[in-house]
Write an enzyme that holds these catalytic residues in place. Structure first.
Site, PDB file in Angstrom:
ATOM      1  N   PHE A 128       0.855  -1.193   0.000  1.00 23.96           N
ATOM      2  CA  PHE A 128       0.000   0.000   0.000  1.00 23.96           C
ATOM      3  C   PHE A 128       0.892   1.245   0.000  1.00 23.96           C
ATOM      4  O   PHE A 128       1.854   1.328   0.777  1.00 23.96           O
ATOM      5  CB  PHE A 128      -0.899  -0.021   1.236  1.00 23.96           C
ATOM      6  N   ASP A 198       2.106  -4.944   8.700  1.00 22.76           N
ATOM      7  CA  ASP A 198       0.910  -4.105   8.652  1.00 22.76           C
ATOM      8  C   ASP A 198      -0.292  -5.044   8.523  1.00 22.76           C
ATOM      9  O   ASP A 198      -0.368  -5.833   7.572  1.00 22.76           O
ATOM     10  CB  ASP A 198       1.008  -3.144   7.450  1.00 22.76           C
ATOM     11  N   TYR A 223     -10.636   1.066  10.653  1.00 24.29           N
ATOM     12  CA  TYR A 223     -11.892   1.310   9.903  1.00 24.29           C
ATOM     13  C   TYR A 223     -12.192   0.276   8.833  1.00 24.29           C
ATOM     14  O   TYR A 223     -13.169   0.398   8.122  1.00 24.29           O
ATOM     15  CB  TYR A 223     -11.902   2.719   9.301  1.00 24.29           C
ATOM     16  N   LYS A 224     -11.349  -0.741   8.699  1.00 26.61           N
ATOM     17  CA  LYS A 224     -11.611  -1.783   7.698  1.00 26.61           C
ATOM     18  C   LYS A 224     -12.367  -2.921   8.386  1.00 26.61           C
ATOM     19  O   LYS A 224     -13.514  -2.755   8.753  1.00 26.61           O
ATOM     20  CB  LYS A 224     -10.291  -2.210   7.055  1.00 26.61           C
ATOM     21  N   ARG A 408     -11.919  -5.018  -7.148  1.00 30.13           N
ATOM     22  CA  ARG A 408     -11.671  -5.635  -5.854  1.00 30.13           C
ATOM     23  C   ARG A 408     -12.982  -5.876  -5.121  1.00 30.13           C
ATOM     24  O   ARG A 408     -13.798  -4.959  -4.980  1.00 30.13           O
ATOM     25  CB  ARG A 408     -10.790  -4.674  -5.050  1.00 30.13           C
TER      26      ARG A 408
HETATM   27  C1  LIG Z   1      -5.831   1.139   4.642  1.00 25.41           C
HETATM   28  C2  LIG Z   1      -4.373   1.026   4.804  1.00 25.41           C
HETATM   29  C3  LIG Z   1      -3.657   2.020   5.466  1.00 25.41           C
HETATM   30  C4  LIG Z   1      -4.363   3.246   5.957  1.00 25.41           C
HETATM   31  O1  LIG Z   1      -3.546   4.185   6.515  1.00 25.41           O
HETATM   32  P1  LIG Z   1      -4.169   5.469   7.210  1.00 25.41           P
HETATM   33  O2  LIG Z   1      -3.021   6.109   7.846  1.00 25.41           O
HETATM   34  O3  LIG Z   1      -5.232   5.002   8.153  1.00 25.41           O
HETATM   35  O4  LIG Z   1      -4.797   6.302   6.147  1.00 25.41           O
HETATM   36  C5  LIG Z   1      -2.298   1.833   5.650  1.00 25.41           C
HETATM   37  N1  LIG Z   1      -1.677   0.735   5.191  1.00 25.41           N
HETATM   38  C6  LIG Z   1      -2.350  -0.239   4.533  1.00 25.41           C
HETATM   39  C7  LIG Z   1      -1.636  -1.452   4.050  1.00 25.41           C
HETATM   40  C8  LIG Z   1      -3.714  -0.117   4.314  1.00 25.41           C
HETATM   41  O5  LIG Z   1      -4.376  -1.054   3.657  1.00 25.41           O
END
Ligand SMILES: *Cc1c(COP(=O)(O)O)cnc(C)c1O
Length: 449
Positions: A128, A198, A223-224, A408
């Site tokens: 990401f 992560d 939030y996921k 997705r």
């Molecule tokens: C969703 C996601 C994030 C989100 O980061 P924020 O700081 O909350 O915006 C970070 N890393 C990964 C791999 C994600 O999927």
């Protein structure tokens, strides 16, 4: 297989009652819980109570009487149960990006002391972007470099005597590939590296075993799959024997050993509490707690293991139904076919030689599905090298996973039904069969795509 078979699977599903804990809009098939989880029914009333009672009536006294001060650790203990961590090992704070900055800095600091010649962070080019951006920033500040691999099979071979840290997202957001946490943590340690995981797409989606699998540091998203609401606080975990080594770089007052002594000099709190920086977002934490409670409520029904089994059954159904019902429409499976390496999502792309592939139609297909009430999402391929700014250790052009435009579809076993998957595939077929994606209204792009 027929739609009735999907309905029969729902009728036999022991987790089916969990869906009642969520406030899902009528008629919507929501396959985007891996991006923003659904609103739990308990959240609005609970947040309302925190606003009107704890804040409105209790005012500043609620820092003590309502336990606001303990929230980052109390809620951290609940999340710890979902990710194989012990009590007192995990805190809720800040965003995933900020927490990644903290733990990656700490991992680099540990290596500066233990193995100062190691100056490389290894990650995936398709990780990401925020994870890569944070790593690039730290590389610039600390004179390190980033080595990016293009396929999961290349990770172990990329670990060598220069590697300081292996940084991976356990489930890749673009492909849904689930990494072998135990195997790769072992490979990193054997090579003398530290490993940062992560858990954005795995916490709350599948069983995670941070301690048992040998992770060193971890961060995750609220939030996921934790259903904590838009911008929910994130979390950080550090293995107990590493946690007191080094102060994370954002040395705010609430990570101080005695915040209310108001001393001018910083003294870190013992343990994971030092990973808190400033004042917790009390309202957001109340919402996150409701989301985490929806997962803990599944414990009597088998907890994360049962949720994982259902998630795999859902993604298997999606893959099989799409293969059968969308045959010949140019769709390729990007996610692993093998259950053991697939997270809780199915990612598809169009064969570049197909009509839709030539037209670059993935985004329009996702928009046409949304118009039919099937919410998945689109992730654009990145055609170029994909790295600017930070030093780069090996600049191989990135093929494959990073380049295709991705459709997705996330499944959330707490509320996704088998019939939702069946119907989503039927809509997908309809959109492509009828060429619905060619309609101009589906080519508009929003701010969040
Ligand atoms: C969703 C996601 C994030 C989100 O980061 P924020 O700081 O909350 O915006 C970070 N890393 C990964 C791999 C994600 O999927």
């Amino acid at each position: 297989m027929t739609r009735d078979d999907a309905l029969a699977l729902d009728a036999a599903d022991a987790l089916a009652p969990m869906r009642q804990l969520f406030d899902l809009p009528d008629g919507l098939i929501y396959l985007d819980g891996n991006s923003l989880g659904v609103l739990p029914r308990a959240t609005a009333a609970r947040v309302g109570q925190v606003i009107t009672q704890e804040w409105g009536r209790g005012l500043i006294g609620s820092w003590n009487s309502a336990g606001w001060m303990d929230q980052p650790q109390r809620l951290g203990d609940k999340i710890a149960r979902l990710v194989g961590a012990g009590p007192g090992e995990l805190v809720v704070a800040d965003s995933t990006s900020v927490n990644l900055f903290k733990v990656l800095s700490a991992a680099l600091a540990v290596q500066r002391e233990d193995a100062p010649t190691r100056r490389v962070i290894v990650s995936e080019r398709s990780n990401f972007p925020t994870d890569l951006y944070i790593a690039q920033s730290l590389c610039q500040q600390q004179g390190c470099s980033l080595r990016l691999v293009d396929a999961p099979g290349q990770i172990a071979a990329a670990l060598d005597a220069d590697t300081a840290v292996l940084l991976l997202t356990q489930v890749n957001y673009r492909t849904g590939h689930l990494h072998d946490m135990a195997g790769l943590s072992r490979a990193a340690h054997r090579a003398g590296a530290r490993v940062v995981w992560d858990l954005a797409h795995s916490a709350g989606a599948l069983p995670v075993a941070l301690n048992a699998d040998g992770a060193d540091y971890a961060v995750g998203c609220g939030y996921k799959f934790l259903n904590g609401g838009p911008g929910a606080p994130a979390f950080a975990w550090v293995r107990p024997d590493l946690v007191d080594r080094f102060v994370q770089p954002l040395s705010g007052w609430l990570g101080h050993a005695a915040p209310f002594a108001f001393e001018p000099g910083y003294q870190p709190a013992a343990g994971i509490a030092r990973y808190v920086c400033g004042t917790p977002s009390v309202l957001a934490m109340a919402a996150l707690e409701c989301g985490v409670d929806t997962l803990l409520a599944a414990a009597p029904l088998g907890g994360m293991a049962a949720l994982r089994a259902k998630s795999l059954a859902l993604t298997r159904l999606f893959i099989a139904a799409a293969a059968e019902r969308c045959a010949g429409q140019g769709l390729l499976l990007v996610s692993p076919d093998d259950d053991a390496s697939r997270g809780s999502q199915v990612c598809l792309a169009f064969d570049p030689a197909s009509d839709a592939g030539r037209a670059g139609a993935a985004h329009a297909v996702v928009q046409a599905l949304i118009a039919r009430g099937v919410v998945g999402d689109f992730r654009a391929g990145s055609p170029g090298k994909g790295l600017t700014g930070g030093a780069q250790d090996s600049a191989a052009e990135g093929p494959a996973a990073n380049q295709a435009d991705i459709l997705r579809f996330g499944v959330t076993p707490l509320y996704t039904r088998f019939v939702d998957v069946w119907d989503a595939v039927a809509h997908l077929r309809g959109v492509i069969d009828r060429g619905e994606w060619r309609e101009p209204r589906f080519t508009q792009r929003g701010a969040v795509i």
